[in-house]
Design a protein around this motif. Sequence first.
Motif, PDB file in Angstrom:
ATOM      1  N   HIS A 199      14.593 -17.761   9.858  1.00 25.72           N
ATOM      2  CA  HIS A 199      13.354 -17.909   9.100  1.00 25.72           C
ATOM      3  C   HIS A 199      13.625 -17.614   7.631  1.00 25.72           C
ATOM      4  O   HIS A 199      14.419 -16.738   7.299  1.00 25.72           O
ATOM      5  N   PHE A 200      12.941 -18.338   6.780  1.00 26.23           N
ATOM      6  CA  PHE A 200      12.987 -18.087   5.347  1.00 26.23           C
ATOM      7  C   PHE A 200      11.563 -17.812   4.892  1.00 26.23           C
ATOM      8  O   PHE A 200      10.666 -18.612   5.131  1.00 26.23           O
ATOM      9  N   ARG A 201      11.364 -16.672   4.276  1.00 24.99           N
ATOM     10  CA  ARG A 201      10.038 -16.285   3.829  1.00 24.99           C
ATOM     11  C   ARG A 201      10.051 -15.972   2.341  1.00 24.99           C
ATOM     12  O   ARG A 201      11.025 -15.415   1.823  1.00 24.99           O
ATOM     13  N   LYS A 202       8.966 -16.304   1.713  1.00 21.50           N
ATOM     14  CA  LYS A 202       8.796 -15.953   0.317  1.00 21.50           C
ATOM     15  C   LYS A 202       8.451 -14.470   0.251  1.00 21.50           C
ATOM     16  O   LYS A 202       7.574 -14.004   0.987  1.00 21.50           O
ATOM     17  N   PRO A 203       9.123 -13.700  -0.600  1.00 25.06           N
ATOM     18  CA  PRO A 203       8.799 -12.268  -0.715  1.00 25.06           C
ATOM     19  C   PRO A 203       7.368 -12.095  -1.212  1.00 25.06           C
ATOM     20  O   PRO A 203       6.887 -12.875  -2.031  1.00 25.06           O
ATOM     21  N   THR A 204       6.718 -11.080  -0.696  1.00 21.97           N
ATOM     22  CA  THR A 204       5.356 -10.803  -1.142  1.00 21.97           C
ATOM     23  C   THR A 204       5.346  -9.539  -1.993  1.00 21.97           C
ATOM     24  O   THR A 204       6.084  -8.596  -1.727  1.00 21.97           O
ATOM     25  N   LYS A 205       4.540  -9.580  -3.008  1.00 23.19           N
ATOM     26  CA  LYS A 205       4.393  -8.410  -3.872  1.00 23.19           C
ATOM     27  C   LYS A 205       2.907  -8.202  -4.102  1.00 23.19           C
ATOM     28  O   LYS A 205       2.203  -9.118  -4.514  1.00 23.19           O
ATOM     29  N   LEU A 206       2.454  -7.015  -3.791  1.00 25.86           N
ATOM     30  CA  LEU A 206       1.044  -6.694  -3.999  1.00 25.86           C
ATOM     31  C   LEU A 206       0.834  -6.180  -5.414  1.00 25.86           C
ATOM     32  O   LEU A 206       1.529  -5.267  -5.860  1.00 25.86           O
ATOM     33  N   ASN A 207      -0.098  -6.784  -6.094  1.00 25.98           N
ATOM     34  CA  ASN A 207      -0.472  -6.303  -7.427  1.00 25.98           C
ATOM     35  C   ASN A 207      -1.772  -5.513  -7.276  1.00 25.98           C
ATOM     36  O   ASN A 207      -2.858  -6.071  -7.285  1.00 25.98           O
ATOM     37  N   LEU A 208      -1.615  -4.212  -7.095  1.00 28.85           N
ATOM     38  CA  LEU A 208      -2.768  -3.344  -6.863  1.00 28.85           C
ATOM     39  C   LEU A 208      -3.114  -2.565  -8.116  1.00 28.85           C
ATOM     40  O   LEU A 208      -2.234  -2.162  -8.876  1.00 28.85           O
ATOM     41  N   THR A 209      -4.410  -2.337  -8.280  1.00 28.58           N
ATOM     42  CA  THR A 209      -4.846  -1.453  -9.362  1.00 28.58           C
ATOM     43  C   THR A 209      -4.550  -0.017  -8.928  1.00 28.58           C
ATOM     44  O   THR A 209      -4.291   0.257  -7.757  1.00 28.58           O
ATOM     45  N   GLU A 210      -4.623   0.894  -9.860  1.00 27.11           N
ATOM     46  CA  GLU A 210      -4.379   2.300  -9.543  1.00 27.11           C
ATOM     47  C   GLU A 210      -5.402   2.803  -8.525  1.00 27.11           C
ATOM     48  O   GLU A 210      -5.078   3.570  -7.624  1.00 27.11           O
ATOM     49  N   GLU A 211      -6.631   2.343  -8.645  1.00 28.50           N
ATOM     50  CA  GLU A 211      -7.682   2.732  -7.705  1.00 28.50           C
ATOM     51  C   GLU A 211      -7.366   2.229  -6.291  1.00 28.50           C
ATOM     52  O   GLU A 211      -7.527   2.957  -5.308  1.00 28.50           O
ATOM     53  N   GLN A 212      -6.893   0.989  -6.182  1.00 36.20           N
ATOM     54  CA  GLN A 212      -6.548   0.437  -4.879  1.00 36.20           C
ATOM     55  C   GLN A 212      -5.371   1.195  -4.262  1.00 36.20           C
ATOM     56  O   GLN A 212      -5.345   1.444  -3.056  1.00 36.20           O
ATOM     57  N   ARG A 213      -4.414   1.552  -5.093  1.00 38.04           N
ATOM     58  CA  ARG A 213      -3.272   2.340  -4.602  1.00 38.04           C
ATOM     59  C   ARG A 213      -3.743   3.679  -4.035  1.00 38.04           C
ATOM     60  O   ARG A 213      -3.291   4.122  -2.988  1.00 38.04           O
ATOM     61  N   GLN A 214      -4.641   4.318  -4.753  1.00 37.96           N
ATOM     62  CA  GLN A 214      -5.169   5.611  -4.323  1.00 37.96           C
ATOM     63  C   GLN A 214      -5.921   5.471  -3.005  1.00 37.96           C
ATOM     64  O   GLN A 214      -5.742   6.285  -2.101  1.00 37.96           O
ATOM     65  N   GLN A 215      -6.725   4.420  -2.869  1.00 38.62           N
ATOM     66  CA  GLN A 215      -7.471   4.189  -1.637  1.00 38.62           C
ATOM     67  C   GLN A 215      -6.521   3.987  -0.454  1.00 38.62           C
ATOM     68  O   GLN A 215      -6.725   4.539   0.623  1.00 38.62           O
TER      69      GLN A 215
END
Length: 103
Positions: free
Chosen positions: A72-88
Amino acid sequence: MVEHFEDNFYFTAEERETVINMCDDSKTCTVFTRQRTVMTKLRKLGIEPTKQAVSGDRVVEETYVIPVEYIHFRKPTKLNLTEEQRQQRSELLKKNRNTSTTK
């Protein structure tokens, strides 16, 4: 089939590679690897090598024949989270860890 290298033989980092060979007219592919992590992953899938090379008591390379569906070949995923989302998410993970250890 087992090939033997001299004891204490090591491949350089550049030589520790994985090569996948597959053709359009085949339902299997050949995986040649000198990377321990790839060997471990294939073994955890229940696949046994068709060929091995050892140095002393260490396996230094293996060849596998596997179904092409395992590749399988998958595109890497990167989450762009705000600081608030990270804290949650951090708080949710902490809560879930505490819940799972108390069961």
